[in-house]
Design a protein around this motif. Structure first.
Motif, PDB file in Angstrom:
ATOM      1  N   LEU A  60      -4.920  43.143  62.831  1.00  0.00           N
ATOM      2  CA  LEU A  60      -2.983  42.468  63.090  1.00  0.00           C
ATOM      3  C   LEU A  60      -3.061  40.933  63.367  1.00  0.00           C
ATOM      4  O   LEU A  60      -2.104  40.643  63.177  1.00  0.00           O
ATOM      5  N   CYS A  64      -1.190  38.208  61.975  1.00  0.00           N
ATOM      6  CA  CYS A  64      -0.419  37.649  62.700  1.00  0.00           C
ATOM      7  C   CYS A  64      -0.692  36.334  62.221  1.00  0.00           C
ATOM      8  O   CYS A  64       0.834  35.344  62.002  1.00  0.00           O
ATOM      9  N   GLY A 113      -0.174  48.974  55.795  1.00  0.00           N
ATOM     10  CA  GLY A 113       0.086  47.738  57.507  1.00  0.00           C
ATOM     11  C   GLY A 113       0.121  46.718  57.583  1.00  0.00           C
ATOM     12  O   GLY A 113       1.109  45.762  58.520  1.00  0.00           O
ATOM     13  N   SER A 114      -0.916  45.583  56.415  1.00  0.00           N
ATOM     14  CA  SER A 114      -0.254  44.347  56.134  1.00  0.00           C
ATOM     15  C   SER A 114       0.360  43.773  55.941  1.00  0.00           C
ATOM     16  O   SER A 114       1.509  42.733  56.887  1.00  0.00           O
ATOM     17  N   VAL A 117       3.158  44.682  58.387  1.00  0.00           N
ATOM     18  CA  VAL A 117       3.373  43.644  59.905  1.00  0.00           C
ATOM     19  C   VAL A 117       3.684  41.626  59.260  1.00  0.00           C
ATOM     20  O   VAL A 117       4.596  41.479  60.006  1.00  0.00           O
TER      21      VAL A 117
END
Length: 132
Positions: A60, A64, A113-114, A117
């Motif tokens: 993560l 980011c 998830g990616s 985010v």
């Protein structure tokens, strides 16, 4: 020649994201292949919760950083492919053949998830225009 530069600008960060995902998998999960047998005879593993949390936090952070640099698509694509390749390589020796179910789950989780985010970080970027 005009198409080459934009393609390279996306492929490079995607390859870096994939590489970071593979290295993170190897660092957090790749070395632990043994199952733990408890005193009552139950079996767990091969990974501990802290290893998976470490992998998720590492990936993560990489997502980011990639999104903050303006490579949103590369962050999602590279992370998803990197995690899928790492899981497939790590679990390919499974005799039951069920490792592909795990690889599919890791791939979907990596993508979702990616993507989530990426959407959050992309929305919070200060240089992002309010209207596209």
């Amino acid at each position: 020649m005009g198409l080459r530069r934009p393609v390279l600008r996306v492929i490079g960060p995607a390859l870096v994201s994939a590489g970071v995902s593979v290295v993170a998998w190897a660092a957090w999960l790749g070395w632990d292949q043994g199952y733990d047998v408890r005193a009552d005879g139950s079996v767990s593993g091969p990974y501990e919760a802290w290893q998976v949390v470490g992998l998720v936090v590492t990936v993560l952070a990489a997502v980011c950083c990639t999104v903050a640099r303006g490579y949103s698509a590369a962050a999602v694509a590279g992370t998803t492919v990197g995690l899928a390749v790492a899981a497939c390589a790590d679990w390919a020796d499974d005799a039951s053949g069920l490792f592909m179910v795990g690889v599919a789950l890791v791939t979907v989780a990596g993508f979702v998830g990616s993507a989530v985010v990426t959407a959050v970080v992309d929305t919070l970027r200060p240089d992002r225009p309010l209207v596209r």
